[in-house]
Design a protein around this motif. Structure first.
Motif, PDB file in Angstrom:
ATOM      1  N   GLY A  24       0.825  -1.203   0.000  1.00 26.76           N
ATOM      2  CA  GLY A  24       0.000   0.000   0.000  1.00 26.76           C
ATOM      3  C   GLY A  24       0.860   1.254   0.000  1.00 26.76           C
ATOM      4  N   HIS A  25       0.192   2.382  -0.020  1.00 28.39           N
ATOM      5  CA  HIS A  25       0.887   3.671  -0.055  1.00 28.39           C
ATOM      6  C   HIS A  25       0.126   4.645   0.823  1.00 28.39           C
ATOM      7  CE1 HIS A  25       2.590   7.188  -2.672  1.00 28.39           C
ATOM      8  NE2 HIS A  25       3.022   7.214  -1.423  1.00 28.39           N
ATOM      9  N   LEU A  26       0.762   5.123   1.867  1.00 31.05           N
ATOM     10  CA  LEU A  26       0.186   6.096   2.788  1.00 31.05           C
ATOM     11  C   LEU A  26       0.781   7.452   2.472  1.00 31.05           C
ATOM     12  CD1 LEU A  26      -1.419   6.860   5.365  1.00 31.05           C
ATOM     13  CD2 LEU A  26       0.618   6.213   6.675  1.00 31.05           C
ATOM     14  N   THR A  27      -0.061   8.413   2.126  1.00 29.57           N
ATOM     15  CA  THR A  27       0.381   9.780   1.888  1.00 29.57           C
ATOM     16  C   THR A  27      -0.095  10.625   3.056  1.00 29.57           C
ATOM     17  OG1 THR A  27       0.249   9.496  -0.505  1.00 29.57           O
ATOM     18  CG2 THR A  27       0.236  11.752   0.318  1.00 29.57           C
ATOM     19  N   ILE A  28       0.835  11.320   3.693  1.00 29.46           N
ATOM     20  CA  ILE A  28       0.517  12.144   4.854  1.00 29.46           C
ATOM     21  C   ILE A  28       0.694  13.606   4.468  1.00 29.46           C
ATOM     22  CG2 ILE A  28       1.103  12.700   7.240  1.00 29.46           C
ATOM     23  CD1 ILE A  28       2.237   9.804   7.438  1.00 29.46           C
ATOM     24  N   LEU A  29      -0.418  14.342   4.433  1.00 29.22           N
ATOM     25  CA  LEU A  29      -0.380  15.779   4.181  1.00 29.22           C
ATOM     26  C   LEU A  29      -0.162  16.440   5.538  1.00 29.22           C
ATOM     27  CD1 LEU A  29      -3.469  15.950   1.791  1.00 29.22           C
ATOM     28  CD2 LEU A  29      -1.061  15.639   1.181  1.00 29.22           C
ATOM     29  N   ALA A  30       1.023  17.023   5.732  1.00 28.68           N
ATOM     30  CA  ALA A  30       1.417  17.464   7.069  1.00 28.68           C
ATOM     31  C   ALA A  30       1.946  18.900   7.083  1.00 28.68           C
ATOM     32  CB  ALA A  30       2.473  16.507   7.610  1.00 28.68           C
ATOM     33  N   PRO A  31       1.100  19.886   6.756  1.00 27.04           N
ATOM     34  CA  PRO A  31       1.592  21.259   6.706  1.00 27.04           C
ATOM     35  C   PRO A  31       2.020  21.818   8.062  1.00 27.04           C
ATOM     36  CG  PRO A  31      -0.787  21.229   6.479  1.00 27.04           C
ATOM     37  CD  PRO A  31      -0.315  19.798   6.428  1.00 27.04           C
ATOM     38  N   GLY A  32       1.527  21.260   9.150  1.00 26.19           N
ATOM     39  CA  GLY A  32       1.850  21.784  10.474  1.00 26.19           C
ATOM     40  C   GLY A  32       2.978  21.045  11.179  1.00 26.19           C
TER      41      GLY A  32
ATOM     42  N   THR B 123       7.361   1.087   8.463  1.00 25.40           N
ATOM     43  CA  THR B 123       6.491   0.302   7.578  1.00 25.40           C
ATOM     44  C   THR B 123       6.870  -1.169   7.588  1.00 25.40           C
ATOM     45  OG1 THR B 123       7.923   0.495   5.641  1.00 25.40           O
ATOM     46  CG2 THR B 123       6.335   2.282   6.018  1.00 25.40           C
ATOM     47  N   GLU B 124       7.991  -1.502   8.193  1.00 23.93           N
ATOM     48  CA  GLU B 124       8.536  -2.867   8.195  1.00 23.93           C
ATOM     49  C   GLU B 124       8.709  -3.383   6.766  1.00 23.93           C
ATOM     50  OE1 GLU B 124       9.724  -4.016  10.974  1.00 23.93           O
ATOM     51  OE2 GLU B 124       8.696  -2.671  12.357  1.00 23.93           O
ATOM     52  N   GLY B 125       8.871  -2.452   5.824  1.00 21.77           N
ATOM     53  CA  GLY B 125       9.073  -2.837   4.432  1.00 21.77           C
ATOM     54  C   GLY B 125       7.818  -3.313   3.720  1.00 21.77           C
ATOM     55  N   ARG B 126       6.662  -3.172   4.351  1.00 19.92           N
ATOM     56  CA  ARG B 126       5.416  -3.702   3.786  1.00 19.92           C
ATOM     57  C   ARG B 126       4.678  -2.699   2.906  1.00 19.92           C
ATOM     58  NH1 ARG B 126       1.975  -4.276   7.882  1.00 19.92           N
ATOM     59  NH2 ARG B 126       0.497  -5.014   6.364  1.00 19.92           N
ATOM     60  N   PHE B 127       4.860  -1.404   3.155  1.00 20.58           N
ATOM     61  CA  PHE B 127       4.171  -0.375   2.380  1.00 20.58           C
ATOM     62  C   PHE B 127       5.025   0.882   2.350  1.00 20.58           C
ATOM     63  CE2 PHE B 127       2.723  -0.120   6.753  1.00 20.58           C
ATOM     64  CZ  PHE B 127       2.751   1.234   7.044  1.00 20.58           C
ATOM     65  N   ARG B 128       4.611   1.865   1.554  1.00 22.22           N
ATOM     66  CA  ARG B 128       5.350   3.114   1.423  1.00 22.22           C
ATOM     67  C   ARG B 128       4.657   4.231   2.179  1.00 22.22           C
ATOM     68  NH1 ARG B 128       4.857   4.557  -4.318  1.00 22.22           N
ATOM     69  NH2 ARG B 128       5.647   6.553  -3.595  1.00 22.22           N
ATOM     70  N   VAL B 129       5.459   5.150   2.685  1.00 21.43           N
ATOM     71  CA  VAL B 129       4.935   6.370   3.297  1.00 21.43           C
ATOM     72  C   VAL B 129       5.518   7.558   2.541  1.00 21.43           C
ATOM     73  CG1 VAL B 129       4.910   7.840   5.353  1.00 21.43           C
ATOM     74  CG2 VAL B 129       4.695   5.356   5.597  1.00 21.43           C
ATOM     75  N   THR B 130       4.644   8.431   2.074  1.00 18.72           N
ATOM     76  CA  THR B 130       5.079   9.690   1.481  1.00 18.72           C
ATOM     77  C   THR B 130       4.648  10.792   2.435  1.00 18.72           C
ATOM     78  OG1 THR B 130       4.906   8.860  -0.776  1.00 18.72           O
ATOM     79  CG2 THR B 130       4.868  11.251  -0.494  1.00 18.72           C
ATOM     80  N   TYR B 131       5.615  11.529   2.920  1.00 16.57           N
ATOM     81  CA  TYR B 131       5.389  12.580   3.901  1.00 16.57           C
ATOM     82  C   TYR B 131       5.459  13.922   3.199  1.00 16.57           C
ATOM     83  CZ  TYR B 131       5.138  13.392   8.936  1.00 16.57           C
ATOM     84  OH  TYR B 131       4.713  13.679  10.202  1.00 16.57           O
ATOM     85  N   CYS B 132       4.448  14.754   3.387  1.00 21.14           N
ATOM     86  CA  CYS B 132       4.349  16.039   2.687  1.00 21.14           C
ATOM     87  C   CYS B 132       4.268  17.183   3.700  1.00 21.14           C
ATOM     88  CB  CYS B 132       3.113  16.048   1.798  1.00 21.14           C
ATOM     89  SG  CYS B 132       2.965  14.613   0.723  1.00 21.14           S
ATOM     90  N   PRO B 133       5.427  17.665   4.178  1.00 24.21           N
ATOM     91  CA  PRO B 133       5.408  18.780   5.126  1.00 24.21           C
ATOM     92  C   PRO B 133       5.245  20.110   4.395  1.00 24.21           C
ATOM     93  CG  PRO B 133       7.660  18.142   4.687  1.00 24.21           C
ATOM     94  CD  PRO B 133       6.770  17.197   3.903  1.00 24.21           C
TER      95      PRO B 133
END
Length: 197
Positions: free
Chosen positions: A7-15, A65-75
């Protein structure tokens, strides 16, 4: 939170301007990253700073993620006027992918998205949107006692049976029925969306 393999988790994190809640934890996360349980436990064997900061160790393990999925962090954007930002390098060094917040906010227009499943009109991609993830992380046990007029065990069996039969789990929705505790106040999905066994 549950995440599908690949999977792919995208985190919109302006703060968000740092990884840890305090300077020490932030420094440890920047040094060791979210690189998986085996790596962090191995590092802990030889590093007193980790042995003395088990909350940071737990945070790095839980954030991996333990290598199972991706995280995209958007500060928030890295502009010259502000030193309080997480840079692309900061994000990549801890083991996450970096995403440009402006670009991602164009792709995922949070003013138009609804909580739950959405479809990107340009790509047809289905994705699950959570406006405020913190709302769904804590629940009051008593709110799980009943689902409408159906006992929780019965509702759980219905949902499990749907999953076991290869049913479309996107038909099952978990929604807060008030603003006081997130998903602790379940509403029963409409009967047409539950397969009875």
């Amino acid at each position: 939170m549950a995440m599908a393999d690949n999977g792919h988790l995208t985190i919109l994190a302006p703060g968000v301007i740092k990884f840890g809640e305090d300077e020490k934890v932030d420094a440890l996360i920047r040094k060791y990253g979210y690189k998986g349980t085996p790596y962090i436990l191995e590092q802990m064997k030889d590093n007193v700073e980790l042995k003395e900061n088990l909350s940071a160790v737990a945070h790095m393990i839980h954030g991996s993620t333990e290598g199972r999925f991706r995280v995209t962090y958007c500060p928030k954007s890295n502009d010259a006027a502000s030193q309080d930002v997480l840079t692309k390098s900061d994000i990549m060094n801890v083991g996450y992918d970096y995403g440009d917040l402006s670009t991602m906010l164009e792709k995922y227009n949070i003013q138009e998205l609804k909580n739950g499943w959405n479809v990107d009109p340009s790509s047809g991609e289905r994705f699950y949107f959570i406006r405020n993830p913190a709302v769904g992380l804590w629940a009051v046990r008593s709110r799980f006692e009943k689902v409408g007029e159906t006992k929780l065990s019965s509702a759980t069996a219905q949902i499990s049976s749907l999953a076991d039969d290869g049913g479309d789990m996107s038909l099952i929705q978990q929604v807060a029925n008030d603003g006081s505790g997130g998903v602790g106040g379940w509403e029963k999905p409409p009967p047409s969306k539950i397969q009875r066994t």
